[in-house]
Design a protein around this motif. Structure first.
Motif, PDB file in Angstrom:
ATOM      1  N   LYS A  67      -2.073  -2.967  -3.844  1.00  0.00           N
ATOM      2  CA  LYS A  67      -2.028  -4.208  -4.646  1.00  0.00           C
ATOM      3  C   LYS A  67      -1.831  -5.427  -3.758  1.00  0.00           C
TER       4      LYS A  67
ATOM      5  N   HIS B 188       5.034  -5.298  -7.405  1.00  0.00           N
ATOM      6  CA  HIS B 188       4.138  -4.215  -6.963  1.00  0.00           C
ATOM      7  C   HIS B 188       4.911  -3.124  -6.232  1.00  0.00           C
TER       8      HIS B 188
ATOM      9  N   LYS C 271       0.812  -1.226   0.000  1.00  0.00           N
ATOM     10  CA  LYS C 271       0.000   0.000   0.000  1.00  0.00           C
ATOM     11  C   LYS C 271       0.844   1.275   0.000  1.00  0.00           C
TER      12      LYS C 271
ATOM     13  N   GLU D 275       5.555 -11.227  -6.573  1.00  0.00           N
ATOM     14  CA  GLU D 275       4.518 -10.185  -6.700  1.00  0.00           C
ATOM     15  C   GLU D 275       4.819  -8.971  -5.824  1.00  0.00           C
TER      16      GLU D 275
ATOM     17  N   GLY E 223      -3.960   2.664  -8.466  1.00  0.00           N
ATOM     18  CA  GLY E 223      -2.935   1.617  -8.569  1.00  0.00           C
ATOM     19  C   GLY E 223      -1.967   1.589  -7.398  1.00  0.00           C
TER      20      GLY E 223
END
Ligand code: GDP
Ligand code: MN
Length: 381
Positions: free
Chosen positions: A60, A71, A45, A67, A57
């Motif tokens: 995530k 992100h 975040k 990931e 965006g």
């Protein structure tokens, strides 16, 4: 002072409001370490002082290290509505069943606190507020009465929360109210307040605005500033001045917030643009005036300084002494257009004429002073 999410959550936690485990991270590597600590899956975040991060965006989900890496590197440096992301909050992800909304703020018109709760929380709450205002339950609270558990229970029932969520949500509201009042916040908002798939109610986001004027009684307010602060505002804060930086070229000093705002308006009206708002206050003395001039003098955009003082409680000769002190302390980069009226203004003008006539252009009226200043500044640019 607006807190970012993780600071708001830490503030909530002091009042017993349940939040998810999380860690801050300023780099991709730190994000990976944080994710290991809080346990996968996690949410990555963006920590910026602006809402709508999800849609931009900045929020995530990540189920593994790959990931998180992707992100975190996407979100760090991302510009969200003019706020560049420099810090992340890595939180253990929650399985969400329902997203609710809860907040407390001051309803100035009603002179009461206002609680708002909705069963339709989440990223579209603004849309709900417009298209289905009845979906937001409201309760005015008299600060002398406070908020009890039964009233909170009624409110969350009115809002239509799931039966299994009611007791926990009511307890959170009572704690949140305490956080709002005892914590000296102007606003506390949880969106979403979630019901998890295993029946827990918890705050997944936090918006907290603290009342700066209460800082003296909150030694715990040691929030690290992670946003870019205007250096002019930083200096002004150090000197205890009420200053807001703006983009124009007319530096403004006035006494009283009302007069300062009117001065901005008048400068605008005659075709100029203010470089700042600066209120030196009702009881300003020579030292405050000198500090104000010093702060404005650091602003490279300023081409002229407009000083607009009405001496009621403030004595104009004190203001004049302040200007003279400032001229001794700093080399001003621009001239001062001065409108000085009220208590002891005649003595003040004489003092300035004798010692500082090269730096000061006196004007008798506010509009006259504004016109003169804007002329010197060369208009709005
Ligand atoms: P905002 O967009 O700035 O308000 O950021 P939020 O923290 O409210 O997150 C936006 C949305 O992301 C929420 O409304 C949720 O739908 C989703 N979200 C946030 N945290 C989690 C989580 O732990 N699990 C899941 N599944 N979704 C989450
Ligand atoms: Mn939110």
């Amino acid at each position: 002072m607006d807190l970012v999410e993780y600071q708001g959550k830490q503030y909530f936690a002091r009042y017993g409001i349940p939040i998810s485990a999380g860690r801050v991270a300023d780099t991709v590597e730190e994000a990976l370490a944080a994710a290991e600590e809080v346990g996968y899956p996690v949410v990555v975040k963006a920590q910026v002082q602006v809402g709508g991060r999800g849609k931009a965006g900045g929020v995530k989900l990540a189920s593994d290290a790959g990931e998180v890496r992707r992100h975190a590197s996407d979100i760090l440096g991302l510009d969200i509505k003019g706020h560049v992301v420099r810090r992340l909050w890595i939180e253990h992800a929650t399985d969400i069943a329902e997203e609710y909304y809860a907040s407390f703020t001051l309803d100035r018109a009603a002179k009461l606190h206002l609680a708002m709760v909705s069963a339709r929380g989440g990223v579209d709450i603004e849309e709900v507020a417009v298209s289905a205002p009845a979906a937001i339950a409201r309760l005015h609270i008299d600060p002398l009465d406070g908020l009890g558990h039964l009233e909170a229970l009624q409110l969350v029932t009115d809002a239509g929360l799931e039966a299994t969520a009611l007791e926990q949500a009511a307890a959170i509201l009572v704690d949140l109210y305490r956080c709002y009042v005892e914590g000296d916040a102007d606003l506390v908002e949880i969106n979403p307040l979630v019901l998890t798939t295993d029946g827990q109610v918890r705050a997944l986001d936090a918006k907290v605005t603290l009342d700066d004027d209460a800082a003296f009684r909150h030694p715990e307010w040691e929030f690290e500033d992670i946003v870019d602060v205007d250096p002019r505002e930083l200096l002004a804060r150090e000197k205890g001045l009420q200053y807001i930086g703006l983009d124009g070229s007319v530096g403004i000093i006035a006494n009283g917030a009302g007069l300062a705002m009117s001065t901005l308006d008048v400068v605008n009206q005659v075709g100029g643009a203010a470089a700042n708002f600066l209120d030196i206050g009702g009881g300003a003395n020579a030292d405050v005036m000198a500090n104000a001039l010093e702060v404005i003098n650091t602003d490279a955009n300023v081409r002229v300084i407009l000083v607009n003082i009405f001496g009621g409680i403030v004595r104009c000769d004190e203001v004049a002494a302040g200007i003279l002190t400032a001229l001794d302390r700093v080399e001003l980069a621009s001239v001062i257009v001065l409108r000085l009226d009220g208590t002891n203004s005649i003595q003040a003008r004489r003092m300035l004429e004798e010692r500082a006539s090269a730096w000061i252009i006196p004007e008798l009226t506010m509009i006259g002073a504004a016109q003169r200043a804007v002329e010197i500044a060369g208009g709005r640019s």
